[in-house]
Write a protein that holds these residues in place. Sequence first.
Motif, mmCIF file in Angstrom:
data_model
loop_
_atom_site.group_PDB
_atom_site.id
_atom_site.type_symbol
_atom_site.label_atom_id
_atom_site.label_comp_id
_atom_site.label_asym_id
_atom_site.label_seq_id
_atom_site.Cartn_x
_atom_site.Cartn_y
_atom_site.Cartn_z
ATOM 1 N N ARG A 1 0.760 -1.162 0.101
ATOM 2 C CA ARG A 1 -0.029 -0.118 -0.085
ATOM 3 C C ARG A 1 0.783 1.172 -0.029
ATOM 4 N N VAL A 2 1.758 1.175 0.833
ATOM 5 C CA VAL A 2 2.849 2.504 0.847
ATOM 6 C C VAL A 2 3.474 2.641 -0.360
ATOM 7 N N GLN A 3 3.993 1.679 -1.258
ATOM 8 C CA GLN A 3 4.626 1.551 -2.487
ATOM 9 C C GLN A 3 3.706 2.344 -3.506
ATOM 10 N N SER A 4 2.425 1.787 -3.441
ATOM 11 C CA SER A 4 1.529 2.340 -4.315
ATOM 12 C C SER A 4 1.341 3.866 -4.289
ATOM 13 N N GLN A 5 1.206 4.188 -2.840
ATOM 14 C CA GLN A 5 0.894 5.596 -2.459
ATOM 15 C C GLN A 5 2.352 6.472 -3.025
ATOM 16 N N VAL A 6 3.318 5.882 -2.748
ATOM 17 C CA VAL A 6 4.771 6.728 -3.256
ATOM 18 C C VAL A 6 4.654 6.954 -4.639
ATOM 19 N N ALA A 7 4.133 5.795 -5.417
ATOM 20 C CA ALA A 7 4.327 5.750 -6.932
ATOM 21 C C ALA A 7 3.142 6.702 -7.270
#
Length: 300
Positions: free
Chosen positions: A78-84
Amino acid sequence: MRYLRTFELIEAVVRAGSIRKAAEDTNLTASALNRRIQGFEQEFGWPIFERLPRGMRLNPAGELLMQHIRLQRTDLARVQSQVADLSGERRGHVSIACSQALLPYFLPEQIALYRADHPGVTFSINVRDRAQAERDLASYSSDLALVFEPVHLVEFDVLYALPQRVHALYPSGSPLDDVPALRLRDCLNHRLVLPTAAYGVRNLLEIAATSIGRTLTPALETESFDLIRHYVTQENAVGFQIPIGLKPPEEAGFGHRPLAERDVRPGRLLLGQLKGRALPVASAKFGQQLVAALEALAAP
């Protein structure tokens, strides 16, 4: 982040059931993998495996740890998606547990539409019966579930519910095309091709048959809805499915009609996620797209 590789190795042992087989799968020696697991257990403060004569099995502490591992992985995704998203680059992975009826038409169309706008997002589709789909959500094996007539709904957060009448499938030109309203008793006079008891369609049919004092006796029982669709044309048989998995009769190559609602109540196709879970961005966005698509199907 520090323990991600160790968590992957623990999961490998759980899947393989032994250090030796997990070592082969992870390209490590058995002794190196065993030292890695033992070192983690020592730092963790508790053993997480039962060492059995023929392999390894999680103990209760290990089961709790596995839940933590799955939660950590989904939170990281989820965090990686938000950073992307911050950089304007939509990436991610969407995993879906679904009933077979969604495979021929609905999900391929929806996935292709989503990937046309977000080609960096990948998908995995896990075909599950109605009980397995709920277990998939609880174990974080799937982000979303799209399933007909789930069993428990204890941890199932419903995002949308689409009513689906049960359709009878039969060869083109069958007398069932000519009856004014298709009744269940009309179908029971033919050879039956039925899904197994794990599926919602079968459950609705069993309830309806019992209410009129009849018993379902299939000539062919199968877990494959694809087989049901094709077999009805081979032996002048009658099968059953929900309409989201069917083309119009003129395109399908066989006839199909909804059963009278006074005989077989409509079921519900439910889109849902695990209660209380914050989905990765890609999964949440795809869930919103599915809600819109299901709403369009429900519109008169």
